[in-house]
Design an enzyme around this catalytic site. Structure first.
Site, short mmCIF file in Angstrom:
data_model
loop_
_atom_site.label_atom_id
_atom_site.label_comp_id
_atom_site.label_asym_id
_atom_site.label_seq_id
_atom_site.Cartn_x
_atom_site.Cartn_y
_atom_site.Cartn_z
N HIS A 255 0.83 -1.20 0.00
CA HIS A 255 0.00 0.00 0.00
C HIS A 255 0.87 1.26 0.00
O HIS A 255 0.69 2.15 -0.84
CB HIS A 255 -0.91 -0.01 1.23
CG HIS A 255 -1.79 1.18 1.36
ND1 HIS A 255 -3.10 1.21 0.95
CD2 HIS A 255 -1.56 2.43 1.86
CE1 HIS A 255 -3.62 2.39 1.18
NE2 HIS A 255 -2.71 3.16 1.75
N GLU A 256 1.81 1.32 0.92
CA GLU A 256 2.67 2.50 1.00
C GLU A 256 3.61 2.58 -0.21
O GLU A 256 4.00 3.69 -0.62
CB GLU A 256 3.46 2.51 2.30
CG GLU A 256 2.62 2.53 3.57
CD GLU A 256 1.60 3.66 3.63
OE1 GLU A 256 1.83 4.71 2.99
OE2 GLU A 256 0.58 3.50 4.31
N HIS A 259 1.90 4.66 -2.77
CA HIS A 259 2.10 6.09 -2.50
C HIS A 259 3.51 6.51 -2.92
O HIS A 259 3.71 7.54 -3.57
CB HIS A 259 1.93 6.38 -1.01
CG HIS A 259 0.51 6.39 -0.53
ND1 HIS A 259 -0.46 7.20 -1.06
CD2 HIS A 259 -0.09 5.67 0.47
CE1 HIS A 259 -1.60 7.00 -0.42
NE2 HIS A 259 -1.40 6.08 0.50
N GLU A 285 -4.50 7.78 -3.07
CA GLU A 285 -5.03 6.51 -2.58
C GLU A 285 -5.37 5.56 -3.72
O GLU A 285 -5.33 4.33 -3.55
CB GLU A 285 -6.25 6.74 -1.69
CG GLU A 285 -5.95 7.44 -0.37
CD GLU A 285 -4.97 6.67 0.50
OE1 GLU A 285 -4.87 5.44 0.38
OE2 GLU A 285 -4.28 7.33 1.32
#
Length: 490
Positions: A255-256, A259, A285
């Site tokens: 997830h990160e 980003h 996101e």
């Protein structure tokens, strides 16, 4: 030097100082000594005063009035600088500084209260944060809706009413799908640990690299609540580990990584300018969620990841890659948002959206927040909250003053649904490549269609340009229906 050149040079220095402030925040959440918290709060408050002074400097207004943009890039730079200037002019410098000071202290107090499951220890601090957020919202709203003013800071142009309408369009389909899954009589395996921490961190670094994260311009550290930080040539991500569970570490990291890859993928020409970072948190996101879910939880990637996990941890109590794929997509009404399956995740966001909107509008007080949370969670998920760390204390966002941020997660899921449908159409090779641990075809398409542009286009226009269609919730619902109908034989 033209007015535009002077404006951009001044803005570059402001952005460089903002990166320094971001680095202080990163340090606080990763390696800072606990005893340094009071001094760090003062440091961050002092730097916020400097930044506020630059953002509201009268010369910025003069340069904006005189600047004559020569192309679309210059026009976009001016649009974003003017937006930041207008917002800064509405917020008193003492308020901006106090928000920085209190939220810096709040983060550490929250972490200790969360570890101790002690809501009472944190509520006085949270009340301070909410009071400051209300004051900021009132200043920014200028007579309008205060929640919308904070939401606009994370998703420009978006309103609470539009978010509520989006949620209303999603909720029936999500609830129906959940009911059919839970009534299917099928259950998925649960991985059996323990999971060595060093092995987790080695594997999570391998996953980040597989998705294109450049560790020459980044690093991976541990934090209580995973986050990403920075832009351009210094983009850092964090993760967390548990000896009893591996997916939290792996998928927090992926997830990160989404980003981080967004920030690393922006055109280098935009470095340290308003265009040199993500256009909105919803688009940000969309990258983290598509990396984590549509790609990272796909059947293709499950086969590769299963092999790597077996090498690291043994058989984990699951019989092969198919069972592992089921385990990584298991649907259950869990407490923790960051560990929620894709069907339940947006219901977690809807809960937070309604509560924080009521908090900022003054319809809910901090003293009543835990009870409101627990009542809503029981109504939405059918399970009573067992302890505060599984309830109102689980997220870092409110402690650090990020009101209006939560809805961007679901907006990001909607954007990700649109992008994934287009990616499947345009890049048929994404799936066989990902089955070998190569996310390049998929992430390369995302870099070309979304990431390289930074803040050049406004969010809805960027997604429409990338996909060839207007933003809609339907691609997300179609994706979830297709995936989970197959998994649960619906």
């Amino acid at each position: 030097m033209t007015a535009y050149d002077a404006l951009l040079a001044f803005t570059r220095d402001t952005h460089a100082l903002a990166e320094v402030l971001g680095r202080l925040s990163w340090d606080q959440e990763t390696v800072m000594p606990r005893g340094a918290a009071p001094q760090r709060a003062e440091e961050m408050a002092a730097l916020e005063k400097v930044l506020h002074g630059r953002r509201s400097d009268p010369r910025v207004g003069e340069w904006l009035a005189a600047a004559e943009p020569s192309d679309d890039v210059a026009r976009a730079q001016i649009r974003l600088i003017r937006r930041a200037y207008d917002r800064a002019m509405k917020v008193p410098v003492d308020l901006a500084s106090e928000i920085a000071r209190v939220t810096s202290l709040s983060q550490g107090i929250w972490a200790e209260a969360r570890a101790a499951d002690d809501v009472a220890a944190f509520l006085p601090t949270l009340a301070q944060v909410v009071d400051l957020a209300r004051a900021e919202a009132a200043a920014l709203a200028d007579g309008g809706d205060p929640y919308d003013a904070l939401l606009d800071g994370h998703e420009p142009g978006m309103s609470g009413a539009a978010i509520a309408a989006l949620f209303d369009s999603l909720r029936p389909g999500l609830v129906d799908l959940r009911q059919r899954i839970l009534g299917s009589g099928r259950d998925m395996a649960i991985l059996q640990g323990p999971f060595d921490e060093a092995a987790q961190l080695r594997l999570t670094t391998e996953c980040a690299r597989a998705f294109g994260y450049d560790l020459d311009r980044g690093r991976i550290d541990k934090a209580v609540h995973p986050f990403s930080s920075g832009s351009g040539l210094d983009v850092r991500i964090t993760t967390r580990t548990s000896p009893d569970e591996i997916f939290g570490c792996l998928y927090s990291t992926i997830h990160e990584t989404g980003h981080g890859c967004y920030e690393q993928g922006i055109d280098r020409a935009y470095l340290l300018t308003p265009l040199g970072t993500g256009v909105s948190m919803g688009v940000h996101e969309s990258q983290s969620r598509i990396y984590e879910n549509q790609l990272g939880r796909s059947r293709a990637f499950a086969g590769w990841l299963h092999g790597r996990c077996v090498e690291a941890f043994g058989d984990m109590g699951v019989a092969g890659a198919d069972a592992f794929y089921g385990a990584m997509n298991r649907v259950e009404a869990g407490y923790i948002r960051t560990e929620a399956d894709e069907v339940h995740y947006n219901l977690h966001i809807m809960l937070r959206f309604d509560l924080e909107r009521a908090l900022i509008r003054g319809a809910l007080e901090v003293a009543d927040l835990e009870a409101a949370w627990n009542d809503r969670f029981k109504a939405d998920f059918g399970v009573a909250v067992d302890r505060p760390s599984n309830g109102v204390l689980q997220d870092v966002h409110w402690p650090v003053g990020l009101f209006g941020y939560f809805p961007t997660y679901t907006l990001g899921n909607v954007y990700a649904g649109c992008l994934f449908e287009a990616l499947q159409r345009d890049v048929p090779e994404w799936e066989p490549a990902l089955a070998t641990g190569d996310a390049g075809p998929a992430t390369g398409w995302l870099r070309e269609r979304v990431q390289q542009y930074g803040g050049l286009y406004e969010a809805p226009a960027l997604i429409a340009q990338a996909t060839g269609a207007a933003v809609s919730a339907q691609p997300l619902l179609r994706y979830l229906e297709t995936k989970f109908a197959d998994l649960y034989d619906l």
